[in-house]
Design a protein around this motif. Sequence first.
Motif, PDB file in Angstrom:
ATOM      1  N   VAL A  83      -2.477   5.082  -9.221  1.00  0.00           N
ATOM      2  CA  VAL A  83      -3.099   3.677  -8.872  1.00  0.00           C
ATOM      3  C   VAL A  83      -2.473   2.759  -9.546  1.00  0.00           C
ATOM      4  O   VAL A  83      -2.268   1.543  -9.114  1.00  0.00           O
ATOM      5  N   SER A  84      -2.401   2.958 -10.851  1.00  0.00           N
ATOM      6  CA  SER A  84      -1.761   1.866 -11.848  1.00  0.00           C
ATOM      7  C   SER A  84      -0.347   1.472 -11.534  1.00  0.00           C
ATOM      8  O   SER A  84      -0.048   0.112 -11.430  1.00  0.00           O
ATOM      9  N   ALA A  85       0.481   2.344 -11.072  1.00  0.00           N
ATOM     10  CA  ALA A  85       1.788   1.968 -10.575  1.00  0.00           C
ATOM     11  C   ALA A  85       1.709   1.052  -9.225  1.00  0.00           C
ATOM     12  O   ALA A  85       2.508   0.003  -9.213  1.00  0.00           O
ATOM     13  N   LEU A  86       0.888   1.530  -8.373  1.00  0.00           N
ATOM     14  CA  LEU A  86       0.619   0.544  -7.160  1.00  0.00           C
ATOM     15  C   LEU A  86       0.177  -0.828  -7.646  1.00  0.00           C
ATOM     16  O   LEU A  86       0.559  -1.885  -6.923  1.00  0.00           O
ATOM     17  N   LEU A  87      -0.697  -0.767  -8.684  1.00  0.00           N
ATOM     18  CA  LEU A  87      -1.398  -2.120  -9.049  1.00  0.00           C
ATOM     19  C   LEU A  87      -0.176  -2.904  -9.617  1.00  0.00           C
ATOM     20  O   LEU A  87      -0.103  -4.238  -9.441  1.00  0.00           O
ATOM     21  N   SER A  88       0.611  -2.395 -10.425  1.00  0.00           N
ATOM     22  CA  SER A  88       1.791  -3.003 -11.075  1.00  0.00           C
ATOM     23  C   SER A  88       2.665  -3.327 -10.147  1.00  0.00           C
ATOM     24  O   SER A  88       3.315  -4.892 -10.162  1.00  0.00           O
ATOM     25  N   THR A  89       2.970  -2.688  -9.219  1.00  0.00           N
ATOM     26  CA  THR A  89       4.014  -3.215  -7.938  1.00  0.00           C
ATOM     27  C   THR A  89       3.671  -4.410  -7.278  1.00  0.00           C
ATOM     28  O   THR A  89       4.015  -5.359  -7.278  1.00  0.00           O
ATOM     29  N   ALA A  90       2.189  -4.173  -7.052  1.00  0.00           N
ATOM     30  CA  ALA A  90       1.550  -5.265  -6.143  1.00  0.00           C
ATOM     31  C   ALA A  90       1.354  -6.833  -6.889  1.00  0.00           C
ATOM     32  O   ALA A  90       1.800  -7.643  -6.667  1.00  0.00           O
ATOM     33  N   LEU A 114       3.347  -7.756  -9.403  1.00  0.00           N
ATOM     34  CA  LEU A 114       4.747  -8.203  -9.653  1.00  0.00           C
ATOM     35  C   LEU A 114       5.013  -9.039  -8.273  1.00  0.00           C
ATOM     36  O   LEU A 114       5.479 -10.056  -8.611  1.00  0.00           O
ATOM     37  N   CYS A 115       4.666  -8.392  -7.178  1.00  0.00           N
ATOM     38  CA  CYS A 115       5.159  -9.193  -5.938  1.00  0.00           C
ATOM     39  C   CYS A 115       4.200 -10.271  -5.847  1.00  0.00           C
ATOM     40  O   CYS A 115       4.632 -11.301  -5.026  1.00  0.00           O
ATOM     41  N   LEU A 116       2.964 -10.256  -6.140  1.00  0.00           N
ATOM     42  CA  LEU A 116       2.029 -11.150  -5.865  1.00  0.00           C
ATOM     43  C   LEU A 116       2.110 -12.191  -7.021  1.00  0.00           C
ATOM     44  O   LEU A 116       1.364 -13.455  -7.067  1.00  0.00           O
ATOM     45  N   GLY A 117       2.654 -12.192  -8.348  1.00  0.00           N
ATOM     46  CA  GLY A 117       2.608 -12.957  -9.307  1.00  0.00           C
ATOM     47  C   GLY A 117       1.306 -13.051  -9.944  1.00  0.00           C
ATOM     48  O   GLY A 117       0.844 -14.208 -10.432  1.00  0.00           O
ATOM     49  N   THR A 118       0.690 -11.770 -10.126  1.00  0.00           N
ATOM     50  CA  THR A 118      -0.681 -11.856 -10.701  1.00  0.00           C
ATOM     51  C   THR A 118      -0.762 -10.808 -11.777  1.00  0.00           C
ATOM     52  O   THR A 118       0.090  -9.877 -11.942  1.00  0.00           O
ATOM     53  N   GLN A 119      -1.967 -10.438 -12.021  1.00  0.00           N
ATOM     54  CA  GLN A 119      -2.305  -9.283 -13.230  1.00  0.00           C
ATOM     55  C   GLN A 119      -2.760  -8.159 -12.283  1.00  0.00           C
ATOM     56  O   GLN A 119      -3.503  -8.217 -11.373  1.00  0.00           O
ATOM     57  N   PRO A 120      -2.341  -6.908 -12.552  1.00  0.00           N
ATOM     58  CA  PRO A 120      -2.910  -5.658 -12.035  1.00  0.00           C
ATOM     59  C   PRO A 120      -4.624  -5.580 -11.946  1.00  0.00           C
ATOM     60  O   PRO A 120      -5.037  -5.259 -10.925  1.00  0.00           O
ATOM     61  N   GLU A 121      -4.967  -6.035 -13.267  1.00  0.00           N
ATOM     62  CA  GLU A 121      -6.454  -6.018 -13.327  1.00  0.00           C
ATOM     63  C   GLU A 121      -7.315  -6.927 -12.272  1.00  0.00           C
ATOM     64  O   GLU A 121      -8.117  -6.597 -11.745  1.00  0.00           O
ATOM     65  N   GLU A 122      -6.491  -8.051 -11.921  1.00  0.00           N
ATOM     66  CA  GLU A 122      -7.135  -9.042 -10.856  1.00  0.00           C
ATOM     67  C   GLU A 122      -7.199  -8.442  -9.588  1.00  0.00           C
ATOM     68  O   GLU A 122      -7.907  -8.419  -8.908  1.00  0.00           O
ATOM     69  N   ILE A 123      -6.103  -7.599  -9.263  1.00  0.00           N
ATOM     70  CA  ILE A 123      -6.059  -7.038  -7.895  1.00  0.00           C
ATOM     71  C   ILE A 123      -6.903  -5.841  -7.738  1.00  0.00           C
ATOM     72  O   ILE A 123      -7.475  -5.808  -6.797  1.00  0.00           O
ATOM     73  N   ALA A 124      -6.952  -4.985  -8.976  1.00  0.00           N
ATOM     74  CA  ALA A 124      -7.997  -3.973  -9.009  1.00  0.00           C
ATOM     75  C   ALA A 124      -9.542  -4.612  -8.662  1.00  0.00           C
ATOM     76  O   ALA A 124     -10.324  -4.036  -8.026  1.00  0.00           O
ATOM     77  N   THR A 125      -9.793  -5.476  -9.381  1.00  0.00           N
ATOM     78  CA  THR A 125     -11.098  -6.377  -9.154  1.00  0.00           C
ATOM     79  C   THR A 125     -11.256  -6.855  -7.802  1.00  0.00           C
ATOM     80  O   THR A 125     -12.232  -6.639  -7.141  1.00  0.00           O
TER      81      THR A 125
END
Length: 140
Positions: free
Chosen positions: A51-58, A60-71
């Motif tokens: 899950v964290s790898a996918l969040l990190s990849t997304a 990077l591509c979106l220019g945001t933080q993984p925690e923001e995407i998780a939220t």
Amino acid sequence: MPGLDRRKMSKSYGNAIALTMTEDETAAAIRKTVTDSDRLISFDPQIRPGVSALLSTAALCLGTQPEEIATQIGDQGSGELKRLTTDAVNSFLAPMRARRADLAQDSGLASEVLRRGNDRANTIAATTLDEVRTVMGTRY
């Protein structure tokens, strides 16, 4: 950069997204990422590496933080995370893939770039060797 399995991204590990992949191939690679059954998406690389790898990849591509995407995804589960990551990666790579396709149309371009690079490297090497010979007093 982490690969889709949280290890270092590498073709030999089979966890990389290549520029040569189509959008469908990218989606298939992301779908294969191992996640867990917890519907609430959270960024925790130690406990939830997939899950964290996918969040990190997304991220990077979106220019945001993984925690923001998780939220943002919340309790929509891994399916939504994979969909969002696929869309983010394909959007991020689209201009590079288009440029690559344009460059691939010119069959002589790679040879020309290599020739110019070799010429430039030879010029720099000759200058450097000339300087070394002068410093060492071995100029003949």
